[in-house]
Enzyme design. Structure first.
Site, PDB file in Angstrom:
ATOM      1  N   HIS A  32      42.455  49.535  53.699  1.00  0.00           N
ATOM      2  CA  HIS A  32      41.340  51.105  52.855  1.00  0.00           C
ATOM      3  C   HIS A  32      42.419  52.093  52.745  1.00  0.00           C
ATOM      4  CE1 HIS A  32      38.139  47.782  53.900  1.00  0.00           C
ATOM      5  NE2 HIS A  32      38.633  47.780  52.753  1.00  0.00           N
TER       6      HIS A  32
ATOM      7  N   GLU B 206      31.732  40.203  41.949  1.00  0.00           N
ATOM      8  CA  GLU B 206      32.206  39.668  43.554  1.00  0.00           C
ATOM      9  C   GLU B 206      30.898  37.741  43.368  1.00  0.00           C
ATOM     10  OE1 GLU B 206      32.892  37.030  46.174  1.00  0.00           O
ATOM     11  OE2 GLU B 206      33.544  39.213  46.603  1.00  0.00           O
TER      12      GLU B 206
ATOM     13  N   SER C 128      35.901  47.995  50.590  1.00  0.00           N
ATOM     14  CA  SER C 128      36.476  48.769  49.760  1.00  0.00           C
ATOM     15  C   SER C 128      35.905  49.609  48.376  1.00  0.00           C
ATOM     16  CB  SER C 128      37.894  47.825  48.952  1.00  0.00           C
ATOM     17  OG  SER C 128      37.247  47.151  48.288  1.00  0.00           O
TER      18      SER C 128
ATOM     19  N   ASP D  53      41.903  41.572  45.670  1.00  0.00           N
ATOM     20  CA  ASP D  53      41.444  41.907  46.988  1.00  0.00           C
ATOM     21  C   ASP D  53      40.932  40.134  46.682  1.00  0.00           C
ATOM     22  OD1 ASP D  53      41.028  41.055  50.252  1.00  0.00           O
ATOM     23  OD2 ASP D  53      40.075  42.552  49.726  1.00  0.00           O
TER      24      ASP D  53
ATOM     25  N   ASP E  58      34.008  35.822  37.147  1.00  0.00           N
ATOM     26  CA  ASP E  58      34.962  35.436  38.317  1.00  0.00           C
ATOM     27  C   ASP E  58      35.726  37.030  38.007  1.00  0.00           C
ATOM     28  OD1 ASP E  58      37.626  35.165  38.270  1.00  0.00           O
ATOM     29  OD2 ASP E  58      37.486  33.347  37.134  1.00  0.00           O
ATOM     30  N   GLY E  59      36.569  37.450  38.817  1.00  0.00           N
ATOM     31  CA  GLY E  59      37.484  38.414  39.695  1.00  0.00           C
ATOM     32  C   GLY E  59      38.534  38.476  38.184  1.00  0.00           C
TER      33      GLY E  59
ATOM     34  N   HIS F 280      37.157  41.585  44.219  1.00  0.00           N
ATOM     35  CA  HIS F 280      36.839  40.770  44.798  1.00  0.00           C
ATOM     36  C   HIS F 280      36.180  41.626  45.115  1.00  0.00           C
ATOM     37  CE1 HIS F 280      39.783  38.434  43.307  1.00  0.00           C
ATOM     38  NE2 HIS F 280      39.296  36.738  43.349  1.00  0.00           N
TER      39      HIS F 280
END
Length: 280
Positions: free
Chosen positions: A19, A118, A100, A164, A143-144, A42
């Protein structure tokens, strides 16, 4: 993969590194007036209760944000990230930690856009609820990695893509490289920031070799280790791979990492690293 819950690990040493880098990149993008796009592949739940069952069970935040919170000598470079943490803790007591998406929400401007993805069945509704009144944000259960194809390039042609994944499946180490390749093909001027855990060093070495083999230039590695590499269970370090980093980021992290390491790892174990995997 979907058994992973970031709520167990929120605010730990890996979040501090991730971060901090995220905040410095966002602040750099804000130096130009033109709006930009923030994509979180994500995103997690967004907000984490540090007194909740999950965070209390591991206590990882005590050796992360807990060691930095209200430190009188915290470097100015940490101010953007710490301001996001303080925005959730008005009383001065450390009760919540922002993931995030909430750090991005706190730092982005009115004209900037957020795309948050997500998959987790419990985290997605929490994330959607967090952003229900934010007109800048679009939250999807998807799906990220697919977002790296479908959402790029953004109309603004400026942006930060934060990747991430949970890395609970070994295939994630290959999937992130493929995803970055797909995203870079569509948006080669974007800033791609990939977080990784060091559980087995060999996996990271393979991932870095795969990234080098893509032919992408300007790949910077930033790493913070709290323990020496080990073949025992558990994360000993974490890092950020940044493609197209802002020009100041390398020096900012060289200046910041010694203080972070000293504060987070009082016994002096581990190491820090800032180096180019692939230069200009």
């Amino acid at each position: 993969m979907l058994s992973y819950r970031h709520s167990f690990h929120a605010g730990n040493h890996a979040d501090v590194l991730k971060h901090t880098v995220q905040s410095l990149i966002i602040e750099s993008l804000k130096e130009k007036e033109k709006p930009f796009f923030y994509l979180d592949t994500h995103a997690g739940a967004g907000r984490y209760q540090l007194s909740g069952e999950h965070a209390e069970r591991t206590g990882e935040y005590l050796e992360g944000i807990g060691r930095i919170w209200q430190q009188p000598d915290a470097p100015e470079l940490l101010a953007p990230w710490l301001s996001a943490v303080k925005s959730l803790n008005h009383s001065g007591n450390l009760r919540y930690y922002p993931g995030s998406p909430l750090i991005a929400r706190h730092l982005l401007r009115e004209d900037d856009k957020l795309q948050l993805t997500e998959l987790h069945s419990s985290d997605y509704p929490l994330l959607r609820n967090e952003f229900s009144k934010d007109a800048r944000a679009r939250v999807e259960r998807a799906d990220g990695y697919q977002q790296l194809k479908s959402k790029l390039p953004p109309p603004s042609r400026r942006g930060l893509i934060l990747i991430d994944p949970p890395y609970e499946m070994k295939s994630d180490y290959q999937a992130v490289v493929k995803g970055i390749q797909e995203g870079y093909k569509r948006f080669n001027t974007g800033i791609f920031a990939l977080w990784y855990p060091v559980v087995m060093r060999q996996q990271i070495k393979h991932m870095l070799r795969d990234l080098e083999a893509t032919g992408i230039r300007r790949i910077l590695q930033i790493e913070l280790a709290v323990r020496p590499d080990s073949d025992q269970r558990g994360m000993t370090a974490s890092g950020m791979i940044v493609i197209n980093p802002p020009w100041k980021l390398e020096q900012q992290m060289r200046d910041l990492l010694p203080w972070l390491h000293k504060t987070l790892v009082p016994n002096g174990n581990g190491h820090t690293k800032v180096e180019w995997i692939v230069p200009e």
